[in-house]
Scaffold this motif. Structure first.
Motif, PDB file in Angstrom:
ATOM      1  N   ILE A  30     -12.182  10.150  -5.589  1.00 27.88           N
ATOM      2  CA  ILE A  30     -12.390   9.430  -4.201  1.00 27.88           C
ATOM      3  C   ILE A  30     -13.631   8.529  -4.104  1.00 27.88           C
ATOM      4  CG2 ILE A  30     -11.182  11.195  -3.063  1.00 27.88           C
ATOM      5  CD1 ILE A  30     -13.645  12.405  -2.117  1.00 27.88           C
ATOM      6  N   ALA A  31     -14.646   8.977  -5.002  1.00 30.52           N
ATOM      7  CA  ALA A  31     -16.010   8.221  -5.006  1.00 30.52           C
ATOM      8  C   ALA A  31     -15.910   6.699  -4.663  1.00 30.52           C
ATOM      9  CB  ALA A  31     -16.929   8.772  -6.187  1.00 30.52           C
ATOM     10  N   THR A  32     -14.981   6.048  -5.376  1.00 28.22           N
ATOM     11  CA  THR A  32     -15.213   4.407  -5.323  1.00 28.22           C
ATOM     12  C   THR A  32     -14.471   3.978  -4.074  1.00 28.22           C
ATOM     13  OG1 THR A  32     -13.059   4.487  -6.565  1.00 28.22           O
ATOM     14  CG2 THR A  32     -15.109   4.058  -7.728  1.00 28.22           C
ATOM     15  N   VAL A  33     -13.389   4.632  -3.539  1.00 28.94           N
ATOM     16  CA  VAL A  33     -12.748   4.198  -2.367  1.00 28.94           C
ATOM     17  C   VAL A  33     -13.529   4.913  -1.210  1.00 28.94           C
ATOM     18  CG1 VAL A  33     -11.266   6.362  -1.937  1.00 28.94           C
ATOM     19  CG2 VAL A  33     -10.340   3.884  -1.568  1.00 28.94           C
ATOM     20  N   HIS A 171      -9.063  -9.039   0.705  1.00 24.90           N
ATOM     21  CA  HIS A 171      -7.517  -8.655   0.117  1.00 24.90           C
ATOM     22  C   HIS A 171      -7.866  -7.467  -0.775  1.00 24.90           C
ATOM     23  CE1 HIS A 171      -5.509 -12.439   0.411  1.00 24.90           C
ATOM     24  NE2 HIS A 171      -6.486 -13.085   0.403  1.00 24.90           N
ATOM     25  N   PHE A 172      -8.915  -7.072  -1.438  1.00 26.37           N
ATOM     26  CA  PHE A 172      -9.105  -5.705  -2.282  1.00 26.37           C
ATOM     27  C   PHE A 172      -9.255  -4.421  -1.338  1.00 26.37           C
ATOM     28  CE2 PHE A 172      -9.418  -9.133  -5.338  1.00 26.37           C
ATOM     29  CZ  PHE A 172      -8.808  -8.482  -6.430  1.00 26.37           C
ATOM     30  N   ARG A 173      -9.613  -4.659  -0.302  1.00 26.37           N
ATOM     31  CA  ARG A 173      -9.473  -3.548   0.805  1.00 26.37           C
ATOM     32  C   ARG A 173      -8.073  -2.880   0.759  1.00 26.37           C
ATOM     33  NH1 ARG A 173     -13.615  -2.279   3.554  1.00 26.37           N
ATOM     34  NH2 ARG A 173     -12.556  -0.885   5.141  1.00 26.37           N
ATOM     35  N   ARG A 174      -6.957  -3.794   0.612  1.00 25.00           N
ATOM     36  CA  ARG A 174      -5.904  -3.268   0.534  1.00 25.00           C
ATOM     37  C   ARG A 174      -5.304  -2.950  -0.781  1.00 25.00           C
ATOM     38  NH1 ARG A 174      -4.924  -8.021   3.671  1.00 25.00           N
ATOM     39  NH2 ARG A 174      -3.963  -9.119   2.095  1.00 25.00           N
ATOM     40  N   TYR A 175      -5.722  -3.470  -1.774  1.00 20.21           N
ATOM     41  CA  TYR A 175      -5.598  -3.345  -3.201  1.00 20.21           C
ATOM     42  C   TYR A 175      -6.046  -2.084  -3.632  1.00 20.21           C
ATOM     43  CZ  TYR A 175      -4.064  -8.508  -3.119  1.00 20.21           C
ATOM     44  OH  TYR A 175      -3.643  -9.663  -2.735  1.00 20.21           O
ATOM     45  N   GLN A 176      -7.083  -1.638  -3.039  1.00 20.44           N
ATOM     46  CA  GLN A 176      -7.660  -0.533  -3.540  1.00 20.44           C
ATOM     47  C   GLN A 176      -7.195   0.659  -3.213  1.00 20.44           C
ATOM     48  OE1 GLN A 176     -12.025  -0.126  -2.499  1.00 20.44           O
ATOM     49  NE2 GLN A 176     -12.191   1.303  -4.093  1.00 20.44           N
ATOM     50  N   LEU A 177      -6.171   0.474  -2.143  1.00 20.76           N
ATOM     51  CA  LEU A 177      -5.391   1.812  -1.718  1.00 20.76           C
ATOM     52  C   LEU A 177      -4.358   2.283  -2.904  1.00 20.76           C
ATOM     53  CD1 LEU A 177      -4.428   0.829   1.794  1.00 20.76           C
ATOM     54  CD2 LEU A 177      -6.111   2.371   1.135  1.00 20.76           C
ATOM     55  N   ALA A 178      -4.019   1.006  -3.679  1.00 19.22           N
ATOM     56  CA  ALA A 178      -3.027   1.369  -4.593  1.00 19.22           C
ATOM     57  C   ALA A 178      -3.731   1.740  -6.066  1.00 19.22           C
ATOM     58  CB  ALA A 178      -2.195  -0.023  -4.880  1.00 19.22           C
ATOM     59  N   SER A 179      -4.970   1.339  -6.015  1.00 17.47           N
ATOM     60  CA  SER A 179      -5.710   1.693  -7.290  1.00 17.47           C
ATOM     61  C   SER A 179      -6.298   3.140  -7.391  1.00 17.47           C
ATOM     62  CB  SER A 179      -6.868   0.561  -7.616  1.00 17.47           C
ATOM     63  OG  SER A 179      -7.731   0.736  -6.415  1.00 17.47           O
ATOM     64  N   ALA A 180      -6.602   3.563  -6.189  1.00 14.80           N
ATOM     65  CA  ALA A 180      -7.154   4.726  -5.780  1.00 14.80           C
ATOM     66  C   ALA A 180      -5.856   5.993  -5.887  1.00 14.80           C
ATOM     67  CB  ALA A 180      -7.790   5.174  -4.307  1.00 14.80           C
ATOM     68  N   LEU A 182      -3.352   5.363  -7.975  1.00 18.06           N
ATOM     69  CA  LEU A 182      -2.950   5.384  -9.328  1.00 18.06           C
ATOM     70  C   LEU A 182      -4.092   6.301 -10.049  1.00 18.06           C
ATOM     71  CD1 LEU A 182      -1.343   4.183 -11.768  1.00 18.06           C
ATOM     72  CD2 LEU A 182      -2.989   2.319 -11.956  1.00 18.06           C
ATOM     73  N   PHE A 183      -5.241   6.039  -9.699  1.00 18.69           N
ATOM     74  CA  PHE A 183      -6.426   6.776 -10.599  1.00 18.69           C
ATOM     75  C   PHE A 183      -6.292   8.526 -10.150  1.00 18.69           C
ATOM     76  CE2 PHE A 183     -10.572   8.945 -10.862  1.00 18.69           C
ATOM     77  CZ  PHE A 183     -10.732   8.791 -12.027  1.00 18.69           C
ATOM     78  N   SER A 184      -5.811   8.743  -8.829  1.00 20.70           N
ATOM     79  CA  SER A 184      -5.576  10.255  -8.398  1.00 20.70           C
ATOM     80  C   SER A 184      -4.307  10.587  -9.165  1.00 20.70           C
ATOM     81  CB  SER A 184      -5.601  10.384  -6.909  1.00 20.70           C
ATOM     82  OG  SER A 184      -6.623   9.920  -6.213  1.00 20.70           O
ATOM     83  N   CYS A 185      -3.457   9.997  -9.478  1.00 23.12           N
ATOM     84  CA  CYS A 185      -2.137  10.412 -10.093  1.00 23.12           C
ATOM     85  C   CYS A 185      -2.580  10.482 -11.569  1.00 23.12           C
ATOM     86  CB  CYS A 185      -0.990   9.441  -9.978  1.00 23.12           C
ATOM     87  SG  CYS A 185      -0.357   9.205  -8.278  1.00 23.12           S
ATOM     88  N   ALA A 186      -3.406   9.655 -12.152  1.00 25.80           N
ATOM     89  CA  ALA A 186      -3.644  10.031 -13.554  1.00 25.80           C
ATOM     90  C   ALA A 186      -4.589  11.259 -13.692  1.00 25.80           C
ATOM     91  CB  ALA A 186      -4.575   8.482 -14.019  1.00 25.80           C
ATOM     92  N   HIS A 187      -5.367  11.158 -12.745  1.00 28.80           N
ATOM     93  CA  HIS A 187      -6.486  12.439 -12.696  1.00 28.80           C
ATOM     94  C   HIS A 187      -5.382  13.819 -12.736  1.00 28.80           C
ATOM     95  CE1 HIS A 187      -8.564  15.705 -10.253  1.00 28.80           C
ATOM     96  NE2 HIS A 187      -9.367  15.506 -11.428  1.00 28.80           N
ATOM     97  N   GLY A 188      -4.691  13.736 -11.887  1.00 32.13           N
ATOM     98  CA  GLY A 188      -3.637  14.888 -11.412  1.00 32.13           C
ATOM     99  C   GLY A 188      -2.692  15.395 -12.726  1.00 32.13           C
ATOM    100  N   GLY A 259      -9.320   0.439 -14.117  1.00 31.25           N
ATOM    101  CA  GLY A 259      -9.711   0.625 -15.685  1.00 31.25           C
ATOM    102  C   GLY A 259      -9.634   2.119 -15.964  1.00 31.25           C
ATOM    103  N   ALA A 260     -10.176   3.011 -15.234  1.00 34.41           N
ATOM    104  CA  ALA A 260     -10.247   4.413 -15.438  1.00 34.41           C
ATOM    105  C   ALA A 260      -9.021   4.989 -15.660  1.00 34.41           C
ATOM    106  CB  ALA A 260     -11.023   5.244 -14.434  1.00 34.41           C
ATOM    107  N   ALA A 261      -8.002   4.841 -14.639  1.00 35.02           N
ATOM    108  CA  ALA A 261      -6.635   5.360 -14.862  1.00 35.02           C
ATOM    109  C   ALA A 261      -5.848   4.784 -16.052  1.00 35.02           C
ATOM    110  CB  ALA A 261      -5.577   4.729 -13.746  1.00 35.02           C
ATOM    111  N   ILE A 262      -6.363   3.513 -16.568  1.00 34.09           N
ATOM    112  CA  ILE A 262      -5.704   3.204 -17.947  1.00 34.09           C
ATOM    113  C   ILE A 262      -5.847   4.065 -19.104  1.00 34.09           C
ATOM    114  CG2 ILE A 262      -5.677   1.301 -19.380  1.00 34.09           C
ATOM    115  CD1 ILE A 262      -5.692  -0.618 -17.311  1.00 34.09           C
ATOM    116  N   SER A 263      -7.288   4.439 -18.869  1.00 29.73           N
ATOM    117  CA  SER A 263      -8.030   5.417 -20.048  1.00 29.73           C
ATOM    118  C   SER A 263      -7.254   6.862 -20.071  1.00 29.73           C
ATOM    119  CB  SER A 263      -9.570   5.103 -20.131  1.00 29.73           C
ATOM    120  OG  SER A 263     -10.004   6.272 -20.864  1.00 29.73           O
TER     121      SER A 263
END
Length: 333
Positions: A30-33, A171-180, A182-188, A259-263
């Motif tokens: 959650i830090a970035t979002v 624009h990216f305030r909306r896109y960041q919802l999806a990236s956050a 994705l990253f939480s799913c990768a973490h989980g 980028g972190a989710a990809i890793s």
């Protein structure tokens, strides 16, 4: 204490570790979002917890198998070894949380597990297994996150070159919802599997089941524990990751999370326990350095890297001492 009750106790301790893993690593989710003010802290942690829970069912249980049998000799593992390993991991997580250092719960667990096995059987307690690739990914994970996030930022600036920074961020305030998400799913999907592997290991060591396969109730319990832990926050580390390392905007937050989710997803595909902390820290450094290298507080990053290096040996040492204390109390030797 009967063997059955000991196994139940250790499963409880494992779920406590999973919970601590959740609030310790909540900062990563959650830090970035939160720092870009796209979501409030409360909404961010609830969303991350939901993603953590459901993502634990994705991509199989390859990481769980690696944690359970890829680092130690399963033939010498006893419930006491697992308990000592968990204790070392929990104590290291709590210490680094108190110091606001974003370290790896993944590496604390495998270090603790190996330290306890070493205390019981010496070098015979540890196997080569996945150590090489796991240690390699301590370096590769942040580098993959950094490079992926950097390239995404280049692509964003090229694709939105006719937009002003404020227009981009709308624009990216909306896109960041999806990236956050994705990253939480990768973490989980990666982190919850660590506890699945440990619980399955103690079930086998305690004679409750034969063969290493993760029961469905273990998946559900591990997913629930890490989700609840994420909901509890971890605000001390949020500040370190979200604001102190570099200054983030919605566009850079989107690139860092993606980028972190990809890793993490790449490592999960390979069946490796990887640090979401390493991945997101590298990604944040990547988006910060695209503006200028001085935009990243490299001295703080150096302190974080030092904690990464210390995690496996420190957790191993604590677990080894814990196992020796347990052996002394239980067996008198």
């Amino acid at each position: 204490m009967s063997p059955y009750h000991l196994v139940v106790l250790i499963i409880g301790v494992a779920l406590i570790f999973d919970y601590i893993n959740g609030f310790h690593d909540a900062a990563n989710s959650i830090a970035t979002v939160v720092s870009t003010r796209v979501l409030t802290p409360l909404v961010a942690v609830v969303g991350a917890a939901i993603c953590n829970f459901f993502a634990a069912y994705l991509l199989g249980t390859g990481v769980a198998a690696t944690v359970g049998s890829g680092f130690v000799n399963v033939h010498i593992v006893t419930p006491w070894v697992v308990l000592a390993g968990l204790t070392g991991a929990i104590l290291w997580d709590l210490l680094t949380w108190y110091l606001a250092l974003p370290t790896s719960s993944s590496h604390a667990l495998i270090g603790g597990y190996a330290g306890a096995a070493f205390a019981k059987a010496g070098l015979a307690g540890v196997v080569a297994g996945k150590w090489g690739t796991t240690v390699l990914f301590i370096v590769l994970s942040p580098l993959i996150g950094l490079v992926a996030a950097y390239l995404l930022m280049v692509a964003v600036y090229w694709g939105f070159q006719k937009f002003t920074p404020s227009q981009m961020d709308r624009h990216f305030r909306r896109y960041q919802l999806a990236s956050a998400a994705l990253f939480s799913c990768a973490h989980g999907t990666n982190d919850a599997q660590k506890t699945m592997g440990i619980i399955t290991a103690v079930l086998v060591a305690g004679g409750i089941q034969k063969g290493f396969h993760v029961p469905s109730w273990v998946i559900a319990a591990s997913a629930g524990a890490i989700g609840l832990g994420t909901m509890s926050g971890g605000w001390r580390i949020v500040r370190t990751m979200g604001t102190r390392l570099t200054r983030l905007q919605p566009r850079s937050g989107f690139c860092a999370e993606t980028g972190a989710a990809i890793s993490i997803l790449f490592a999960t595909y390979l069946g490796l326990p990887v640090s979401s902390t390493h991945a997101i820290a590298g990604a944040i450094a990547g988006v910060g350095s695209i503006q200028r290298t001085r935009a990243v507080r490299w001295q703080l990053a150096g302190g974080i890297v030092t904690a990464w290096i210390l995690t496996i040996p420190a957790a191993a040492a604590v677990s080894a001492l814990t196992y020796c204390a347990i052996r002394l109390c239980v067996h008198g030797v």
